[in-house]
Design an enzyme around this catalytic site. Structure first.
Site, PDB file in Angstrom:
ATOM      1  N   HIS A 173      10.086  -3.590   5.352  1.00 37.83           N
ATOM      2  CA  HIS A 173      10.528  -2.203   5.205  1.00 37.83           C
ATOM      3  C   HIS A 173      10.782  -1.576   6.568  1.00 37.83           C
ATOM      4  O   HIS A 173      10.182  -1.950   7.565  1.00 37.83           O
ATOM      5  CB  HIS A 173       9.588  -1.340   4.371  1.00 37.83           C
ATOM      6  N   GLU A 175       3.524  -5.095   9.330  1.00 38.84           N
ATOM      7  CA  GLU A 175       2.320  -4.981   8.488  1.00 38.84           C
ATOM      8  C   GLU A 175       1.913  -6.327   7.889  1.00 38.84           C
ATOM      9  O   GLU A 175       0.788  -6.486   7.409  1.00 38.84           O
ATOM     10  CB  GLU A 175       2.528  -3.940   7.377  1.00 38.84           C
ATOM     11  N   HIS A 181      -2.277   4.918   9.409  1.00 44.06           N
ATOM     12  CA  HIS A 181      -0.931   5.395   9.774  1.00 44.06           C
ATOM     13  C   HIS A 181      -0.959   6.758  10.438  1.00 44.06           C
ATOM     14  O   HIS A 181       0.062   7.416  10.548  1.00 44.06           O
ATOM     15  CB  HIS A 181      -0.040   5.504   8.534  1.00 44.06           C
ATOM     16  N   HIS A 185       0.833  -1.223   0.000  1.00 45.59           N
ATOM     17  CA  HIS A 185       0.000   0.000   0.000  1.00 45.59           C
ATOM     18  C   HIS A 185       0.863   1.267   0.000  1.00 45.59           C
ATOM     19  O   HIS A 185       0.422   2.318   0.455  1.00 45.59           O
ATOM     20  CB  HIS A 185      -0.971  -0.022   1.182  1.00 45.59           C
TER      21      HIS A 185
HETATM   22  C1  DHB Z   1       6.226   3.354   2.546  1.00 50.03           C
HETATM   23  C2  DHB Z   1       5.696   2.099   2.873  1.00 50.03           C
HETATM   24  C3  DHB Z   1       4.568   2.015   3.711  1.00 50.03           C
HETATM   25  O1  DHB Z   1       3.982   0.832   4.093  1.00 50.03           O
HETATM   26  C4  DHB Z   1       3.978   3.170   4.210  1.00 50.03           C
HETATM   27  O2  DHB Z   1       2.875   3.029   4.979  1.00 50.03           O
HETATM   28  C5  DHB Z   1       4.516   4.406   3.911  1.00 50.03           C
HETATM   29  C6  DHB Z   1       5.641   4.505   3.074  1.00 50.03           C
HETATM   30  C7  DHB Z   1       7.405   3.486   1.636  1.00 50.03           C
HETATM   31  O3  DHB Z   1       8.096   2.500   1.332  1.00 50.03           O
HETATM   32  O4  DHB Z   1       7.655   4.600   1.159  1.00 50.03           O
HETATM   33 FE    FE Z   2       2.381   1.139   5.651  1.00 51.53          FE
END
Ligand code: DHB
Ligand code: FE
Length: 280
Positions: free
Chosen positions: A193, A240, A59, A12
């Site tokens: 991430h 997540e 978020h 997302h």
């Molecule tokens: C990114 C990934 C995410 O899951 C998010 O909520 C906000 C940013 C990213 O990789 O930029």
């Molecule tokens: Fe996210």
């Protein structure tokens, strides 16, 4: 009776929404990513779901760190997104299905899940980007949506095992709704991430591929991880993955994998895509 026809795990990342707003589908950075969604869009077109239950994490748009529910279910007739600071456009409102939401809420509460119920709920990129990605050209949203937020922002987070269980109860709740709906369940976010701290930019491709494989027929292996494990293996935002575990739980024991794709990186993230059909 309502029937779950399939489940979709998808990233997302807000940058995807921006790339869509800028129509960057053919740019070398984006083309392989967007191309991977074509078969999933085609499946949706043929499968004609009428309801999308979208499991994601807010978020900071609707909930902030001062009040962060573990599980929150939307029970509105309509949902809207708003400026979160990523530059994403405000999209046309998403129609809800409040009566079905209340049914899911009642069944989940009976199974001892303590929920926050939201008769108003703004939806952030965790919800909006996947909706747009899967129905990019629809003049009207072809489904009514039920957003479900699972906290991955403010610790403590619910465990992967609890989220798989939540999904199992959610799946039975969906299929006990008397109306004749065809339901697709989304789990959005991940995969690995880390957006902050000393390991910012951390991505773990082997772990992501392991999760993409195991979630299909052995989700209980992933449910054994603690949240700390997920942070260690997949970065601070790696938890997540629990959204995907809710989606997987909702599909029940028997599934068929129709599509799976991994693209790395998109923005700072290992981006996963999975389409599962519920076996009859
Ligand atoms: C990114 C990934 C995410 O899951 C998010 O909520 C906000 C940013 C990213 O990789 O930029
Ligand atoms: Fe996210």
């Amino acid at each position: 009776m309502a029937r779950i026809i399939g489940g979709i795990g998808t990233s997302h990342i807000p940058a995807i929404g921006l790339a869509m707003a800028r129509q960057q589908y053919e740019e070398p950075y984006w083309k392989p990513f967007f191309d991977a969604y074509q078969p999933v869009r085609a499946w949706l077109k043929a499968a004609r779901p009428t309801v999308a239950v979208v499991v994601y994490n807010d978020h900071g748009l609707n909930f902030f760190l001062d009040k962060m529910p573990t599980f929150a279910v939307g029970a509105a007739t309509e949902y809207r997104n708003a400026d979160e600071g990523w530059g994403l456009p405000t999209l046309r409102p998403f129609p809800g299905n409040a009566a079905m939401s209340w049914h899911l809420i009642e069944r989940l509460a009976e199974a001892d899940f303590d929920l926050t119920t939201c008769q108003e709920m703004s939806v952030d990129h965790g919800f909006v980007v996947p909706m747009q990605l899967l129905w990019p050209d629809a003049p009207e949203w072809p489904v009514r949506a039920i957003p479900i937020h699972v906290n991955t922002v403010q610790h403590p987070l619910p465990s992967p095992a609890r989220c798989l269980k939540f999904g199992e109860v959610l799946g039975r709740a969906i299929e006990s709704w008397p109306a004749n709906e065809r339901v697709v369940v989304f789990g959005t976010g991940g995969l690995s991430h880390q957006l902050d701290g000393r390991r910012a930019g951390f991505i773990n491709k082997p772990f992501d591929l392991y999760c993409l494989e195991k979630i299909v027929h052995e989700p209980e292996l992933l449910a054994k991880y603690t949240i700390r494990d997920l942070i260690e293996f997949a970065g601070t935002q790696g938890p997540e993955l629990i959204q995907w575990l809710v989606m997987r739980g909702a599909l029940g024991a028997e599934v068929r994998k129709l599509e799976s794709n991994y693209h790395v990186p998109i923005s700072n993230t290992g981006s996963g895509l999975l389409l599962l059909e519920k076996a009859a």
